[in-house]
Scaffold this active site. Structure first.
Site, PDB file in Angstrom:
ATOM      1  N   PHE A 101       0.869  -1.181   0.000  1.00 25.71           N
ATOM      2  CA  PHE A 101       0.000   0.000   0.000  1.00 25.71           C
ATOM      3  C   PHE A 101       0.901   1.224   0.000  1.00 25.71           C
ATOM      4  CE2 PHE A 101      -2.275   3.286   2.392  1.00 25.71           C
ATOM      5  CZ  PHE A 101      -3.589   3.203   1.972  1.00 25.71           C
TER       6      PHE A 101
ATOM      7  N   ALA B  73      -5.935   0.064   9.842  1.00 24.66           N
ATOM      8  CA  ALA B  73      -4.601  -0.278  10.348  1.00 24.66           C
ATOM      9  C   ALA B  73      -4.398   0.283  11.753  1.00 24.66           C
ATOM     10  CB  ALA B  73      -3.538   0.257   9.395  1.00 24.66           C
TER      11      ALA B  73
ATOM     12  N   GLU C  26       1.060   5.255  10.760  1.00 22.64           N
ATOM     13  CA  GLU C  26      -0.407   5.360  10.826  1.00 22.64           C
ATOM     14  C   GLU C  26      -0.836   6.530  11.716  1.00 22.64           C
ATOM     15  OE1 GLU C  26      -0.886   3.580   8.623  1.00 22.64           O
ATOM     16  OE2 GLU C  26      -0.121   1.553   8.813  1.00 22.64           O
ATOM     17  N   GLY C  27      -0.063   7.613  11.655  1.00 22.57           N
ATOM     18  CA  GLY C  27      -0.387   8.807  12.415  1.00 22.57           C
ATOM     19  C   GLY C  27       0.497   8.949  13.638  1.00 22.57           C
TER      20      GLY C  27
END
Length: 400
Positions: free
Chosen positions: A132, A258, A379-380
């Site tokens: 991804f 995720a 993811e942040g």
């Protein structure tokens, strides 16, 4: 009675027999295949690809998706599986996240029926590994600033650009790549920033112009695989574009999946670290007594276990809300922010119980702490999730 000594609240009693069965099957896999080997894999920076077919056989790839050969498990079942996998190693939990929560979810949520039928069954079975591609060398927390682009030439798309920190890319058979497209080419005029809109593309990795290289000399996530990807005039058919959810809404929905897995996974790292410290403290003697008999050691073990219980209850609350359809997006940020930063502190503290022995691969806390440096970022970041929650509390967008 709970199987884990850190479960001071008997949280295990809150799970159904089916949920516990999922947990126990993944835990058995971790005990049998990961724990005996993970220190060497981490030391040698090896992703054990021989485990991937076994993960598929367990139903872990796309396990929260319905149909197309996927297991159709609940959010809580998926969360428990991620907790057990990360108790083995976060890098191996990331394999399942990249394959299922990112690559497969992207096709599942944004693809055509033909695309789903073509790719998802083979990805669920592990026949095809996916990746991804959203993050770039200069676009991490702000994906709207991405430079990767695609444009139409006749009946083809031409893709150019770079991606970085892309899990599994060098062994993947298919990549889901997000790129800026001229709004007129995308079919969404008026919806793009500066005349462009972000769209997803399904890119077979054997397409000429696609190259992926593993990132070397990592100090974290060493038993996993993150890569740089370059696109040099990669030509794709017209139907390579994901037709649904133009803009950043498409990739963000996958990131939410995720992030949810991280909420549970981080507690797996924390629990494994504390239980390793507890075992060590009961066996190691200093000044003629076991470490576990000293007040300072007991305080450490108690404080860490309390935080694990709180983090697990938080994960369970969010998982139940997800299964009930009552979850709100900011709840994911609550869980990711709290559990990732709490887990890394637990793992560091657990290492102190082990003394000098704790810096070796014989014990897991420092390995988990190193991995969590990555988990806390991807993811942040803490900062991104803090601002998401700040906006929820105040109504004010403080990102810019």
């Amino acid at each position: 009675m709970s199987k884990h000594p850190t479960d001071l609240l008997n949280i295990e009693s809150q799970f159904t027999d089916t949920e516990l069965d999922v947990r126990d099957r993944v835990a058995e896999f971790v005990d049998r295949r990961i724990r005996p080997n993970i220190a060497e894999w981490f030391d040698q920076a090896i992703l054990p690809t021989e485990l991937l077919p076994e993960m598929a056989e367990l139903g872990l790839f796309g396990m929260h998706l319905n149909g197309y050969g996927c297991a159709g498990r609940s959010a809580v079942e998926y969360g428990l599986a991620m907790q057990e996998l990360e108790a083995g190693d976060a890098g191996l939990r990331t394999v399942v996240s990249v394959q299922g929560s990112l690559a497969m979810s992207a096709i599942y949520k944004n693809g055509s029926e033909e695309q789903k039928q073509k790719w998802l069954p083979k990805m669920a079975s592990g026949e095809i590994i996916g990746c991804f591609g959203l993050t770039e060398p200069t676009a991490g927390s702000d994906p709207s600033s991405m430079l990767t682009n695609a444009h139409k030439e006749g009946d083809e798309w031409v893709l150019n650009g770079h991606k970085r920190w892309i899990g599994l890319a060098s062994i993947a058979g298919v990549a889901v790549i997000w790129a800026k497209v001229p709004a007129e080419d995308s079919g969404t005029p008026g919806h793009g920033k500066d005349g462009h809109v972000v769209r997803g593309f399904i890119v077979p990795t054997d397409t000429p112009g696609f190259t992926a290289e593993p990132i070397q000399q990592k100090l974290s996530m060493r038993a996993s695989l993150q890569c740089t990807i370059d696109f040099d005039n990669v030509r794709l058919p017209a139907d390579a574009i994901l037709p649904e959810n133009p803009g950043l809404r498409g990739p963000f929905a996958c990131l939410t999946e995720a992030r949810y897995g991280i909420i549970w996974g981080a507690m797996g790292s924390a629990r494994d670290s504390v239980e390793a410290a507890l075992d060590y403290a009961q066996e190691r003697e200093q000044f003629g007594r076991p470490l576990s008999s000293y007040q300072l050691t007991q305080k450490k073990l108690v404080d860490m276990s309390l935080e694990i219980n709180k983090g697990q209850l938080l994960a369970l609350r969010i998982g139940r809300a997800k299964d009930e359809g009552t979850i709100e997006n900011h709840m994911i940020s609550v869980g990711k922010l709290n559990n990732a930063r709490t887990a890394i502190e637990i793992c560091r503290e657990a290492r102190t119980v082990l003394g000098g022995n704790g810096i070796t691969g014989d014990y897991p806390p420092l390995r988990h702490a190193n991995n969590l440096e990555s988990v806390r970022t991807y993811e942040g970041t803490d900062e991104v999730h803090t601002l998401i929650l700040g906006q929820k509390l105040t109504g004010q967008n403080a990102f810019r």
